[in-house]
Design an enzyme around this catalytic site. Structure first.
Site, PDB file in Angstrom:
ATOM      1  N   TYR A   1       0.854  -1.186   0.000  1.00 37.78           N
ATOM      2  CA  TYR A   1       0.000   0.000   0.000  1.00 37.78           C
ATOM      3  C   TYR A   1       0.890   1.236   0.000  1.00 37.78           C
ATOM      4  O   TYR A   1       1.859   1.317   0.749  1.00 37.78           O
ATOM      5  CB  TYR A   1      -0.898   0.005   1.238  1.00 37.78           C
ATOM      6  CG  TYR A   1      -1.781   1.233   1.340  1.00 37.78           C
ATOM      7  CD1 TYR A   1      -2.813   1.454   0.433  1.00 37.78           C
ATOM      8  CD2 TYR A   1      -1.575   2.190   2.339  1.00 37.78           C
ATOM      9  CE1 TYR A   1      -3.622   2.577   0.528  1.00 37.78           C
ATOM     10  CE2 TYR A   1      -2.387   3.320   2.447  1.00 37.78           C
ATOM     11  CZ  TYR A   1      -3.412   3.504   1.533  1.00 37.78           C
ATOM     12  OH  TYR A   1      -4.202   4.618   1.632  1.00 37.78           O
TER      13      TYR A   1
ATOM     14  N   ASP B   1       9.189   2.864  -0.055  1.00 35.41           N
ATOM     15  CA  ASP B   1       8.149   3.573   0.677  1.00 35.41           C
ATOM     16  C   ASP B   1       8.274   3.153   2.135  1.00 35.41           C
ATOM     17  O   ASP B   1       7.859   2.064   2.530  1.00 35.41           O
ATOM     18  CB  ASP B   1       6.773   3.212   0.106  1.00 35.41           C
ATOM     19  CG  ASP B   1       5.647   3.885   0.876  1.00 35.41           C
ATOM     20  OD1 ASP B   1       5.932   4.577   1.872  1.00 35.41           O
ATOM     21  OD2 ASP B   1       4.484   3.704   0.472  1.00 35.41           O
TER      22      ASP B   1
ATOM     23  N   LYS C   1       3.863   8.892   8.965  1.00 36.28           N
ATOM     24  CA  LYS C   1       3.534   8.309  10.263  1.00 36.28           C
ATOM     25  C   LYS C   1       4.440   8.823  11.408  1.00 36.28           C
ATOM     26  O   LYS C   1       4.148   9.866  11.949  1.00 36.28           O
ATOM     27  CB  LYS C   1       3.529   6.788  10.166  1.00 36.28           C
ATOM     28  CG  LYS C   1       2.480   6.332   9.128  1.00 36.28           C
ATOM     29  CD  LYS C   1       1.999   4.910   9.245  1.00 36.28           C
ATOM     30  CE  LYS C   1       0.735   4.724   8.433  1.00 36.28           C
ATOM     31  NZ  LYS C   1       0.903   4.136   7.129  1.00 36.28           N
TER      32      LYS C   1
HETATM   33  C1  PLP Z   1       0.238   4.662   5.758  1.00 37.48           C
HETATM   34  C2  PLP Z   1       1.021   4.480   4.512  1.00 37.48           C
HETATM   35  C3  PLP Z   1       0.891   5.335   3.404  1.00 37.48           C
HETATM   36  C4  PLP Z   1      -0.125   6.442   3.375  1.00 37.48           C
HETATM   37  O1  PLP Z   1       0.127   7.409   4.348  1.00 37.48           O
HETATM   38  P1  PLP Z   1      -1.087   8.391   4.777  1.00 37.48           P
HETATM   39  O2  PLP Z   1      -0.451   9.301   5.776  1.00 37.48           O
HETATM   40  O3  PLP Z   1      -2.157   7.519   5.317  1.00 37.48           O
HETATM   41  O4  PLP Z   1      -1.496   9.103   3.547  1.00 37.48           O
HETATM   42  C5  PLP Z   1       1.710   5.138   2.325  1.00 37.48           C
HETATM   43  N1  PLP Z   1       2.622   4.143   2.313  1.00 37.48           N
HETATM   44  C6  PLP Z   1       2.776   3.296   3.343  1.00 37.48           C
HETATM   45  C7  PLP Z   1       3.809   2.236   3.275  1.00 37.48           C
HETATM   46  C8  PLP Z   1       1.973   3.432   4.458  1.00 37.48           C
HETATM   47  O5  PLP Z   1       2.104   2.575   5.476  1.00 37.48           O
END
Ligand code: PLP
Length: 435
Positions: free
Chosen positions: A149, A244, A272
């Site tokens: 994701y 990511d 985060k």
């Molecule tokens: C949570 C997450 C996102 C999205 O971040 P948001 O602050 O919810 O937009 C993107 N990539 C990874 C790996 C994530 O865990």
């Protein structure tokens, strides 16, 4: 034995009201408790590892706001830093020293990036990183993996089509097919598929993007050798490799998954944890690659509230604590002991469940498989057991994410007593799930 249901009267009332205001009653879909029993709990406050809902129920929290709260709720240093900033103003839309300070804290402790740009969410960080990769390579296509994701930007709401190597299909209504055509989706841990992509789309791939350690669809821990393969094949094809690290950044350590594998990606994204609970994202790379971002370069990216002073203050306070020697070692060994105790219990009781773990992340997989490294290996039917466990946990005062595909987090605020209490609760809940 099944525990008695906690009172959810006030939460249920608030949820009914919320449905008048928000689609599904929520501002982010997973909060709606669609994958577990009962109505969502409306949270009133948190302190350290504990949460209290609108009905006054208390929980030991292992969701930790989906990862950001590595220091738990209401951390005094973060709170004081935020309070100090509040008196000076909430936003200026002009540079502040706080941005320098947080950037310095990050860059001087992270050898994988030379320059960064702050944004306001993980989604925004990844969306910007993709644009940077495309602008830098002058190529359009990106490769992502099923089960990773990367936020909800159009290019990334794409799932695998049919066939071994095909264009992706949109995984959300409203994403133009033209976007999906630029995103190729393949399975994790499948070298042949990626080799084929580079044969079929030679000189068209801007970047391959992977979660540092995929942790949004179960915890799919990859072998270093596979990540090295990604590094090599992207480099030899003139494509960029994007990690990511929105979950893994500052979670697996200050240098995240890059350090865990000891592999240098081209672009890294964060979110985060870096905001200490406030909305912050960031992306970073070498000075040379970041030189392509406006105003230095031709890749446009901006934000009215980017580098927000209150969020920067929270981030500085949080990362200053994380940068202290031994922080991650301690958290990881606490997590290890917690998971080992449960594994022992699972073995003693012959329960068909595995706990995968890395750093302070853990995931319960109701499977007999020794290892799970791809999304396809997760059996949707196994989520039934998670659902039961989740209900039992809540009824006994332990809060896990409301879906079996979600990982759990241990924070530095979880005390020995918290973990002992939670262990007993988890054991009882597992027995009910398998009764
Ligand atoms: C949570 C997450 C996102 C999205 O971040 P948001 O602050 O919810 O937009 C993107 N990539 C990874 C790996 C994530 O865990």
């Amino acid at each position: 034995m099944k525990a008695q249901d906690i009172c959810r009267e006030k939460s249920a009332e608030l949820f009914e009201k919320a449905k008048n205001y928000f689609p599904g009653g929520v501002n982010s879909p997973v909060r709606a408790f669609k994958s577990v029993y009962g109505t969502p709990l409306f949270i009133e406050r948190g302190d350290k590892a504990h949460l209290w809902d609108a009905d006054g129920n208390e929980f030991i929290d292992f969701c930790c706001s989906w990862g950001p709260l590595i220091l738990g709720h209401n951390n005094p240093q973060i709170r004081e830093a935020v309070e100090a900033q509040l008196g000076k103003g909430l936003s200026f839309g002009a540079p502040t020293a706080l941005e320098n300070e947080l950037a310095d804290l990050i860059i001087s402790n992270n050898k994988y990036i030379e320059k960064i740009r702050f944004v306001s969410s993980g989604t925004e960080a990844v969306m910007s990183a993709i644009r940077l990769a495309r602008g830098y390579t002058k190529r359009d296509k990106i490769v992502k993996f099923e089960g990773c994701y990367h936020g909800h930007s159009d290019s990334l709401l794409v799932k695998a089509g049919s066939g071994l190597v095909t264009f992706g299909e949109t995984s959300s209504a409203g994403v133009p097919k033209a976007f999906a055509d630029e995103t190729i989706v393949i399975g994790l841990n499948d070298k042949a598929a990626l080799e084929q992509v580079f044969v079929d789309f030679k000189d068209q791939i801007a970047a391959v993007i992977i979660e540092g350690v995929p942790a949004n669809n179960g915890l799919l821990i990859q072998d270093k050798e596979y990540i090295q393969f990604l590094r090599d094949i992207t480099a030899s094809n003139g494509s960029l490799l994007i990690f990511d690290e929105v979950i893994t950044g500052f979670r697996l350590g200050f240098e995240g998954a890059a350090k865990y594998y000891d592999i240098q990606p081209d672009i890294l994204t964060y979110g985060k944890i870096i905001g200490g609970g406030m909305p912050v994202g960031a992306y970073g790379a070498s000075a040379e690659i970041m030189g392509h971002i406006s105003p230095d370069g031709g890749v446009y990216q901006a934000g009215t509230l980017s580098g927000n002073p209150v969020a920067m203050a929270a981030g500085i306070a949080a990362l200053s604590i994380l940068a202290q020697p031994g922080f991650y070692e301690k958290l990881e060994s606490t997590t290890q002991a917690f998971v080992e105790e449960l594994r022992g219990f699972i073995a003693d009781n012959d329960l068909v469940v595995k706990i995968f773990t890395i750093g302070s992340i853990f995931w319960f997989a109701f499977t007999a498989q020794e290892n799970i490294q791809t999304a396809a290996q997760i059996d949707p039917a196994s989520m039934e057991k998670y659902k039961i466990m989740h209900r039992e946990l809540l009824n006994r005062g332990v809060y896990f994410g409301p879906s079996g595909y979600e990982v759990g987090f241990i924070s530095a605020a979880h005390t020995k007593e918290d973990l002992q209490t939670a262990l007993a609760v988890i054991k009882d809940s597992l027995l009910v799930a398998f009764a």
